[in-house]
Design a protein around this motif. Sequence first.
Motif, PDB file in Angstrom:
ATOM      1  N   THR A  97      -6.377   6.115   0.295  1.00 43.28           N
ATOM      2  CA  THR A  97      -7.079   5.948  -0.978  1.00 43.28           C
ATOM      3  C   THR A  97      -6.739   7.067  -1.966  1.00 43.28           C
ATOM      4  O   THR A  97      -6.899   6.880  -3.171  1.00 43.28           O
ATOM      5  CB  THR A  97      -8.601   5.896  -0.769  1.00 43.28           C
ATOM      6  OG1 THR A  97      -9.018   7.014   0.015  1.00 43.28           O
ATOM      7  CG2 THR A  97      -9.007   4.616  -0.065  1.00 43.28           C
ATOM      8  N   VAL A  98      -6.275   8.214  -1.465  1.00 47.72           N
ATOM      9  CA  VAL A  98      -5.866   9.283  -2.385  1.00 47.72           C
ATOM     10  C   VAL A  98      -4.707   8.820  -3.262  1.00 47.72           C
ATOM     11  O   VAL A  98      -4.639   9.152  -4.454  1.00 47.72           O
ATOM     12  CB  VAL A  98      -5.499  10.569  -1.602  1.00 47.72           C
ATOM     13  CG1 VAL A  98      -4.293  10.348  -0.701  1.00 47.72           C
ATOM     14  CG2 VAL A  98      -5.216  11.724  -2.567  1.00 47.72           C
ATOM     15  N   PHE A  99      -3.802   8.025  -2.689  1.00 47.58           N
ATOM     16  CA  PHE A  99      -2.688   7.497  -3.477  1.00 47.58           C
ATOM     17  C   PHE A  99      -3.200   6.484  -4.517  1.00 47.58           C
ATOM     18  O   PHE A  99      -2.673   6.413  -5.633  1.00 47.58           O
ATOM     19  CB  PHE A  99      -1.655   6.835  -2.570  1.00 47.58           C
ATOM     20  CG  PHE A  99      -0.955   7.791  -1.653  1.00 47.58           C
ATOM     21  CD1 PHE A  99      -0.116   8.777  -2.158  1.00 47.58           C
ATOM     22  CD2 PHE A  99      -1.136   7.725  -0.278  1.00 47.58           C
ATOM     23  CE1 PHE A  99       0.539   9.656  -1.323  1.00 47.58           C
ATOM     24  CE2 PHE A  99      -0.486   8.609   0.566  1.00 47.58           C
ATOM     25  CZ  PHE A  99       0.353   9.578   0.047  1.00 47.58           C
ATOM     26  N   MET A 100      -4.215   5.718  -4.153  1.00 47.42           N
ATOM     27  CA  MET A 100      -4.793   4.774  -5.097  1.00 47.42           C
ATOM     28  C   MET A 100      -5.477   5.506  -6.249  1.00 47.42           C
ATOM     29  O   MET A 100      -5.437   5.058  -7.410  1.00 47.42           O
ATOM     30  CB  MET A 100      -5.791   3.862  -4.389  1.00 47.42           C
ATOM     31  CG  MET A 100      -5.186   2.970  -3.326  1.00 47.42           C
ATOM     32  SD  MET A 100      -4.025   1.759  -4.006  1.00 47.42           S
ATOM     33  CE  MET A 100      -5.152   0.696  -4.912  1.00 47.42           C
ATOM     34  N   VAL A 156     -14.452   6.090  -9.232  1.00 44.43           N
ATOM     35  CA  VAL A 156     -15.842   6.289  -8.814  1.00 44.43           C
ATOM     36  C   VAL A 156     -16.492   4.940  -8.506  1.00 44.43           C
ATOM     37  O   VAL A 156     -17.204   4.795  -7.498  1.00 44.43           O
ATOM     38  CB  VAL A 156     -16.640   7.046  -9.899  1.00 44.43           C
ATOM     39  CG1 VAL A 156     -18.134   7.051  -9.570  1.00 44.43           C
ATOM     40  CG2 VAL A 156     -16.137   8.475 -10.014  1.00 44.43           C
ATOM     41  N   PHE A 157     -16.240   3.940  -9.344  1.00 37.25           N
ATOM     42  CA  PHE A 157     -16.807   2.604  -9.108  1.00 37.25           C
ATOM     43  C   PHE A 157     -16.287   2.005  -7.805  1.00 37.25           C
ATOM     44  O   PHE A 157     -17.066   1.538  -6.964  1.00 37.25           O
ATOM     45  CB  PHE A 157     -16.472   1.682 -10.281  1.00 37.25           C
ATOM     46  CG  PHE A 157     -16.715   0.229  -9.983  1.00 37.25           C
ATOM     47  CD1 PHE A 157     -18.005  -0.284  -9.930  1.00 37.25           C
ATOM     48  CD2 PHE A 157     -15.652  -0.635  -9.728  1.00 37.25           C
ATOM     49  CE1 PHE A 157     -18.228  -1.621  -9.637  1.00 37.25           C
ATOM     50  CE2 PHE A 157     -15.868  -1.976  -9.444  1.00 37.25           C
ATOM     51  CZ  PHE A 157     -17.165  -2.473  -9.393  1.00 37.25           C
ATOM     52  N   THR A 158     -14.955   1.993  -7.636  1.00 42.37           N
ATOM     53  CA  THR A 158     -14.388   1.348  -6.445  1.00 42.37           C
ATOM     54  C   THR A 158     -14.699   2.125  -5.168  1.00 42.37           C
ATOM     55  O   THR A 158     -14.968   1.528  -4.129  1.00 42.37           O
ATOM     56  CB  THR A 158     -12.866   1.189  -6.598  1.00 42.37           C
ATOM     57  OG1 THR A 158     -12.275   2.452  -6.959  1.00 42.37           O
ATOM     58  CG2 THR A 158     -12.525   0.175  -7.667  1.00 42.37           C
ATOM     59  N   ALA A 159     -14.680   3.461  -5.257  1.00 38.48           N
ATOM     60  CA  ALA A 159     -14.979   4.265  -4.069  1.00 38.48           C
ATOM     61  C   ALA A 159     -16.435   4.099  -3.648  1.00 38.48           C
ATOM     62  O   ALA A 159     -16.740   3.986  -2.453  1.00 38.48           O
ATOM     63  CB  ALA A 159     -14.667   5.735  -4.340  1.00 38.48           C
ATOM     64  N   THR A 160     -17.339   4.066  -4.628  1.00 40.50           N
ATOM     65  CA  THR A 160     -18.756   3.885  -4.306  1.00 40.50           C
ATOM     66  C   THR A 160     -19.016   2.487  -3.764  1.00 40.50           C
ATOM     67  O   THR A 160     -19.764   2.308  -2.786  1.00 40.50           O
ATOM     68  CB  THR A 160     -19.622   4.128  -5.561  1.00 40.50           C
ATOM     69  OG1 THR A 160     -19.359   5.431  -6.073  1.00 40.50           O
ATOM     70  CG2 THR A 160     -21.098   4.020  -5.222  1.00 40.50           C
ATOM     71  N   LEU A 173       0.846  -1.187   0.000  1.00 42.59           N
ATOM     72  CA  LEU A 173       0.000   0.000   0.000  1.00 42.59           C
ATOM     73  C   LEU A 173       0.886   1.243   0.000  1.00 42.59           C
ATOM     74  O   LEU A 173       1.730   1.408   0.885  1.00 42.59           O
ATOM     75  CB  LEU A 173      -0.911   0.013   1.229  1.00 42.59           C
ATOM     76  CG  LEU A 173      -2.012  -1.055   1.289  1.00 42.59           C
ATOM     77  CD1 LEU A 173      -2.828  -0.881   2.562  1.00 42.59           C
ATOM     78  CD2 LEU A 173      -2.922  -0.978   0.066  1.00 42.59           C
ATOM     79  N   PRO A 174       0.710   2.130  -0.971  1.00 37.07           N
ATOM     80  CA  PRO A 174       1.543   3.340  -1.017  1.00 37.07           C
ATOM     81  C   PRO A 174       1.211   4.290   0.127  1.00 37.07           C
ATOM     82  O   PRO A 174       0.051   4.569   0.390  1.00 37.07           O
ATOM     83  CB  PRO A 174       1.194   3.959  -2.376  1.00 37.07           C
ATOM     84  CG  PRO A 174      -0.172   3.442  -2.699  1.00 37.07           C
ATOM     85  CD  PRO A 174      -0.248   2.071  -2.085  1.00 37.07           C
ATOM     86  N   ARG A 175       2.246   4.761   0.801  1.00 34.28           N
ATOM     87  CA  ARG A 175       2.080   5.704   1.905  1.00 34.28           C
ATOM     88  C   ARG A 175       2.738   7.056   1.620  1.00 34.28           C
ATOM     89  O   ARG A 175       2.680   7.959   2.443  1.00 34.28           O
ATOM     90  CB  ARG A 175       2.676   5.117   3.192  1.00 34.28           C
ATOM     91  CG  ARG A 175       1.957   3.886   3.705  1.00 34.28           C
ATOM     92  CD  ARG A 175       0.509   4.194   3.991  1.00 34.28           C
ATOM     93  NE  ARG A 175      -0.225   3.058   4.513  1.00 34.28           N
ATOM     94  CZ  ARG A 175      -1.546   3.030   4.638  1.00 34.28           C
ATOM     95  NH1 ARG A 175      -2.256   4.064   4.242  1.00 34.28           N
ATOM     96  NH2 ARG A 175      -2.153   1.960   5.112  1.00 34.28           N
ATOM     97  N   VAL A 190      -8.260  -4.007  -3.632  1.00 32.64           N
ATOM     98  CA  VAL A 190      -7.490  -3.249  -2.640  1.00 32.64           C
ATOM     99  C   VAL A 190      -8.216  -1.963  -2.270  1.00 32.64           C
ATOM    100  O   VAL A 190      -8.347  -1.613  -1.088  1.00 32.64           O
ATOM    101  CB  VAL A 190      -6.074  -2.941  -3.163  1.00 32.64           C
ATOM    102  CG1 VAL A 190      -5.350  -1.977  -2.223  1.00 32.64           C
ATOM    103  CG2 VAL A 190      -5.264  -4.231  -3.294  1.00 32.64           C
ATOM    104  N   TYR A 191      -8.720  -1.238  -3.268  1.00 30.95           N
ATOM    105  CA  TYR A 191      -9.400   0.036  -3.006  1.00 30.95           C
ATOM    106  C   TYR A 191     -10.661  -0.195  -2.166  1.00 30.95           C
ATOM    107  O   TYR A 191     -10.916   0.519  -1.186  1.00 30.95           O
ATOM    108  CB  TYR A 191      -9.755   0.716  -4.338  1.00 30.95           C
ATOM    109  CG  TYR A 191      -9.987   2.197  -4.234  1.00 30.95           C
ATOM    110  CD1 TYR A 191     -10.996   2.729  -3.431  1.00 30.95           C
ATOM    111  CD2 TYR A 191      -9.216   3.103  -4.954  1.00 30.95           C
ATOM    112  CE1 TYR A 191     -11.223   4.088  -3.332  1.00 30.95           C
ATOM    113  CE2 TYR A 191      -9.418   4.465  -4.860  1.00 30.95           C
ATOM    114  CZ  TYR A 191     -10.423   4.957  -4.062  1.00 30.95           C
ATOM    115  OH  TYR A 191     -10.647   6.308  -3.969  1.00 30.95           O
ATOM    116  N   ILE A 192     -11.452  -1.193  -2.571  1.00 32.04           N
ATOM    117  CA  ILE A 192     -12.690  -1.480  -1.839  1.00 32.04           C
ATOM    118  C   ILE A 192     -12.386  -1.918  -0.404  1.00 32.04           C
ATOM    119  O   ILE A 192     -13.087  -1.522   0.545  1.00 32.04           O
ATOM    120  CB  ILE A 192     -13.504  -2.552  -2.583  1.00 32.04           C
ATOM    121  CG1 ILE A 192     -13.988  -1.991  -3.925  1.00 32.04           C
ATOM    122  CG2 ILE A 192     -14.689  -3.024  -1.745  1.00 32.04           C
ATOM    123  CD1 ILE A 192     -14.577  -3.040  -4.851  1.00 32.04           C
TER     124      ILE A 192
END
Length: 267
Positions: free
Chosen positions: A111-114, A132-136, A67-69, A99-101
């Motif tokens: 999630t901003v890095f994703m 938009v799909f993964t965040a929703t 996971l990017p930090r 990963v995003y979900i």
Amino acid sequence: MDAKVASLNDGNGARGVIEGKKEVKSGKFPLTLWEVTMACGVVLGFVLGLIGIYLTMPASDYSFLKLPRSLQDLQILKVNLESYTSDYTIQVLVGYSLVYIFMQTFMIPGTVFMSLLAGALFGVFKGVALVVFTATTGASSCYFLSKLIGRPLVFSLWPDKLTFFQNQVAKRRERLLNYMLFLRVTPTLPNTFINVASPIVDVPYHIFFLATFIGIIPAAFVTVRAGIALGDLQSVGDLYDFQSIVTLFLIGVVSVTPALLGNKGKP
């Protein structure tokens, strides 16, 4: 107003807040064994999905996968994933989405890095659609998980913020979509809190879904577009210049104006 708040007698109202405060004072771990088991089951499902993706990839050194930090982590991830994105597009898309979900479901920061990575790998339009799909989907997953086991956790972590949110939802019940849109496009309340607290204060899922799906598009566009020029970013703060902030604020004002006008028109 007090009558409206008190009317939420299904455990989402004033009585729930009082009970929640009692739970906080007790000092006990807020989740039961069943709730912890359920959360672990969800985690296991995500892990098995990622293992399945990993097994379909060619043998290689995947030590760069984490996971990017920081922007530096993100640069390394982008450089290594670019070749895989063209040859193993489906696997990269599914792995990215899982990963995003997962991060959205369990309120994991980053999630901003994703979102930046989506822009760097897939471009603006595909990247925005993916984010938009993964965040929703992730927000919806968090909503339903919180509906099942989140009440004691929210009461423990954010009792005052929850009371504020509950009162605002009760006041704006007739134009709740406008208010939820306003929250999504402005930093009034953190998105992670909105995801986990909405079912607790009885925000209907269809309102939550529409506000999330529509409301995150502006910020997703700004972030994904910045991901295309990833090498030019010096810090995450560079994402939001003055113009972007003003634009998001104006969108928020427009979204909440009908609700404000409706409240003023009431006797």
